[in-house]
Design an enzyme around this catalytic site. Structure first.
Site, short mmCIF file in Angstrom:
data_model
loop_
_atom_site.label_atom_id
_atom_site.label_comp_id
_atom_site.label_asym_id
_atom_site.label_seq_id
_atom_site.Cartn_x
_atom_site.Cartn_y
_atom_site.Cartn_z
N CYS A 134 0.21 6.61 5.47
CA CYS A 134 0.52 5.20 5.71
C CYS A 134 1.08 4.93 7.10
O CYS A 134 1.11 3.78 7.54
CB CYS A 134 1.52 4.70 4.68
SG CYS A 134 0.96 4.94 3.01
N HIS B 171 6.34 -1.27 6.69
CA HIS B 171 5.32 -0.85 5.74
C HIS B 171 5.60 -1.54 4.40
O HIS B 171 6.75 -1.77 4.04
CB HIS B 171 5.37 0.67 5.56
CG HIS B 171 4.33 1.20 4.63
ND1 HIS B 171 3.00 0.85 4.75
CD2 HIS B 171 4.41 2.03 3.56
CE1 HIS B 171 2.31 1.44 3.80
NE2 HIS B 171 3.14 2.15 3.06
N ASN C 104 -0.27 -2.40 -1.09
CA ASN C 104 -0.05 -1.37 -0.08
C ASN C 104 -1.41 -0.95 0.49
O ASN C 104 -2.21 -0.33 -0.21
CB ASN C 104 0.66 -0.18 -0.73
CG ASN C 104 0.89 0.98 0.22
OD1 ASN C 104 0.46 0.95 1.37
ND2 ASN C 104 1.55 2.02 -0.27
N1 ACO Z 1 2.27 -0.96 -15.75
C1 ACO Z 1 3.16 -0.79 -16.74
N2 ACO Z 1 4.00 0.27 -16.80
C2 ACO Z 1 3.91 1.18 -15.82
C3 ACO Z 1 3.00 1.05 -14.76
C4 ACO Z 1 2.16 -0.06 -14.75
N3 ACO Z 1 1.24 -0.29 -13.78
N4 ACO Z 1 3.16 2.10 -13.92
C5 ACO Z 1 4.12 2.87 -14.44
N5 ACO Z 1 4.56 2.31 -15.58
C6 ACO Z 1 5.59 2.82 -16.47
C7 ACO Z 1 5.67 4.33 -16.45
O1 ACO Z 1 4.75 4.88 -17.36
C8 ACO Z 1 7.10 4.54 -16.88
O2 ACO Z 1 7.17 4.40 -18.27
P1 ACO Z 1 8.20 5.30 -19.14
O3 ACO Z 1 9.57 4.92 -18.65
O4 ACO Z 1 7.93 4.90 -20.55
O5 ACO Z 1 7.85 6.72 -18.84
C9 ACO Z 1 7.80 3.39 -16.24
O6 ACO Z 1 6.84 2.37 -16.00
C10 ACO Z 1 8.39 3.78 -14.91
O7 ACO Z 1 9.32 2.82 -14.64
P2 ACO Z 1 10.30 2.97 -13.44
O8 ACO Z 1 10.72 4.40 -13.28
O9 ACO Z 1 11.38 1.99 -13.65
O10 ACO Z 1 9.41 2.58 -12.25
P3 ACO Z 1 9.94 2.26 -10.84
O11 ACO Z 1 10.92 1.19 -10.85
O12 ACO Z 1 10.28 3.51 -10.11
O13 ACO Z 1 8.62 1.66 -10.19
C11 ACO Z 1 6.98 2.33 -8.66
C12 ACO Z 1 7.51 2.51 -10.07
C13 ACO Z 1 6.51 0.90 -8.49
C14 ACO Z 1 5.81 3.28 -8.47
C15 ACO Z 1 8.09 2.65 -7.65
O14 ACO Z 1 8.68 3.89 -7.95
C16 ACO Z 1 7.58 2.70 -6.25
O15 ACO Z 1 7.23 1.69 -5.69
N6 ACO Z 1 7.60 3.88 -5.62
C17 ACO Z 1 7.23 4.06 -4.25
C18 ACO Z 1 5.89 3.47 -3.95
C19 ACO Z 1 5.08 4.47 -3.27
O16 ACO Z 1 5.31 5.63 -3.40
N7 ACO Z 1 4.07 4.03 -2.56
C20 ACO Z 1 3.21 4.93 -1.86
C21 ACO Z 1 3.93 5.56 -0.72
S1 ACO Z 1 2.97 6.54 0.24
C22 ACO Z 1 1.91 5.50 0.87
O17 ACO Z 1 2.26 4.36 1.14
C23 ACO Z 1 0.51 6.06 1.00
#
Ligand code: ACO
Length: 375
Positions: free
Chosen positions: A111, A249, A279
């Site tokens: 990214c 970003h 993203n």
């Molecule tokens: N719809 C519904 N539920 C979902 C989804 C979805 N699309 N995706 C994940 N979940 C669920 C998971 O299964 C999990 O369920 P569980 O608790 O029963 O196991 C739960 O949601 C996870 O919830 P959180 O841990 O509260 O999720 P979080 O608040 O961390 O949000 C997210 C997840 C959006 C991925 C966040 O961690 C994030 O934005 N991380 C960084 C983003 C990122 O890495 N981007 C890429 C970077 S590198 C680049 O840019 C190439």
């Protein structure tokens, strides 16, 4: 002293819009979950190759600077979703824009590829090696998405943007940069099978598999970008009050809000596009920069900070001093061919192809197997 002024800018957004409700038709997800956890409402899906998107963005950027392809000494193509590995993608852009005198190289830091490319081109101009450069940030993630994985399928979109840099005696362009890599966390984001297969889209080896630890990336991204931003402001002898606009970003609205808080900059001075484009990896920062210019949010002589992070986990924060001109010298009539399908139709075609060719291979998708396949 020589500087590398940004004198041209342009973007290319593919027209097909994929909404959260579209994603809910084939994934166990909802508009409410996606919007509340990421700030995303829609993203774009491209019907053309990444090079095609880049050529439109570069044509706009050249017209904006009042230049033509033959004026360019250097093309840097920032992306992690290349159409092909060999020949490189920058050479495809060079051919299409007639930049016959240009050196052409690809940069992949995920990214942050556009930002790393901007730093590289600036250094080459400031050293006197080249005088005029084009830097592209482009991504075509939809072709490489595992559409069965809701953890990642809702997060990404396609797009492209480019800037033109020209040698100048007047202080402007990139005036400070912190580039780094948190390699201890490199296992948190790995896409097996990503890249190099747009040209081979009908002869797939198998699906991509995304290893993705979102919550860990989230925390490390905020820390890395905030620390880099504080360091680069100190290097430039600036404080948060001196930053007129942050163009970060856009991986998650909550990441952007945390970054703004840690950096001491109010959200009113932060450019946000994540709600409409998701993203777009390397394309995210340059598309947001172009839209900030279009929206009149970049002022003559203004100071812009650009923090980013990506797989690796690479990170950076750049400070750009804008020049006097915030409007284009000209416009190009270069545009994408019309898209006759909806984004959901494009995605469903991709899903059907993956189902037909890939599922039975998933058990074999060790990194070694992918290496052997691509080799
Ligand atoms: N719809 C519904 N539920 C979902 C989804 C979805 N699309 N995706 C994940 N979940 C669920 C998971 O299964 C999990 O369920 P569980 O608790 O029963 O196991 C739960 O949601 C996870 O919830 P959180 O841990 O509260 O999720 P979080 O608040 O961390 O949000 C997210 C997840 C959006 C991925 C966040 O961690 C994030 O934005 N991380 C960084 C983003 C990122 O890495 N981007 C890429 C970077 S590198 C680049 O840019 C190439």
């Amino acid at each position: 002293m020589t500087y590398a002024a940004i004198t041209g800018w342009g973007k290319c957004m593919p027209p097909a819009v994929l909404t959260n409700d579209d994603l809910s038709t084939f994934l166990d997800t909802s508009d409410e979950w996606i919007n509340s956890r990421t700030g995303m409402r829609e993203r774009r899906v491209s019907h053309v190759s990444a090079i095609d998107m880049s050529v439109v963005a570069v044509s706009q950027a050249l017209a904006c600077a009042g230049l033509e392809g033959r004026d360019i000494d250097l093309i840097i193509y920032g992306s992690c979703s290349n159409d092909e590995g060999v020949p490189n993608s920058a050479s495809g852009v060079q051919l299409a824009i007639g930049a016959t005198r240009a050196a052409a190289m690809d940069v992949n830091t995920a990214c942050t590829s556009f930002c790393y490319g901007l730093a590289t081109a600036t250094a080459m101009i400031r050293s006197g090696m080249v005088k005029t450069a084009v830097v592209i940030g482009v991504e075509l993630i939809s072709r490489f998405m595992d559409w069965s994985n809701r953890n990642v399928a809702v997060l990404f979109g396609d797009g492209a943007a480019a800037v033109v840099l020209q040698a100048s005696d007047v202080e402007s362009g990139l005036i400070g940069s912190v580039l780094g890599c948190d390699a201890e966390a490199r296992e948190t984001l790995r896409v097996r099978g990503l890249g190099l297969s747009y040209a081979n889209k009908d002869v797939r080896f198998g699906d991509t598999l995304w290893d993705f630890d979102g919550p860990v990336i989230f925390k490390r991204a905020v820390t890395a970008m905030a620390e880099a931003s504080i360091r680069v402001m100190a290097d430039c002898r600036l404080t948060a009050d001196d930053i007129d606009l942050v163009v970060p970003h856009q991986a998650n609205l909550r990441i952007i809000e945390s970054l703004a808080k840690y950096s001491g900059i109010p959200m009113e001075r932060v450019m946000v596009t994540v709600h409409k484009y998701g993203n777009m990896s390397a394309a995210t920062v340059p598309v947001a920069l172009v839209e900030a210019l279009e929206d009149g949010r970049v002022t003559p002589g203004g100071t812009i900070m650009m923090p980013a992070f990506g797989g690796g986990l690479t990170f950076c924060s750049l400070i750009v001093k804008w020049g006097d001109r915030v409007t284009p010298l000209g416009l190009s009539d270069k545009a994408l061919p019309p898209c006759t399908k909806t984004a959901l139709e494009l995605v469903n075609e991709s899903r059907a192809m993956h189902d037909a060719h890939g599922r039975s291979l998933q058990g074999l998708m060790s990194p070694l197997f992918v290496e052997a396949s691509l080799g």
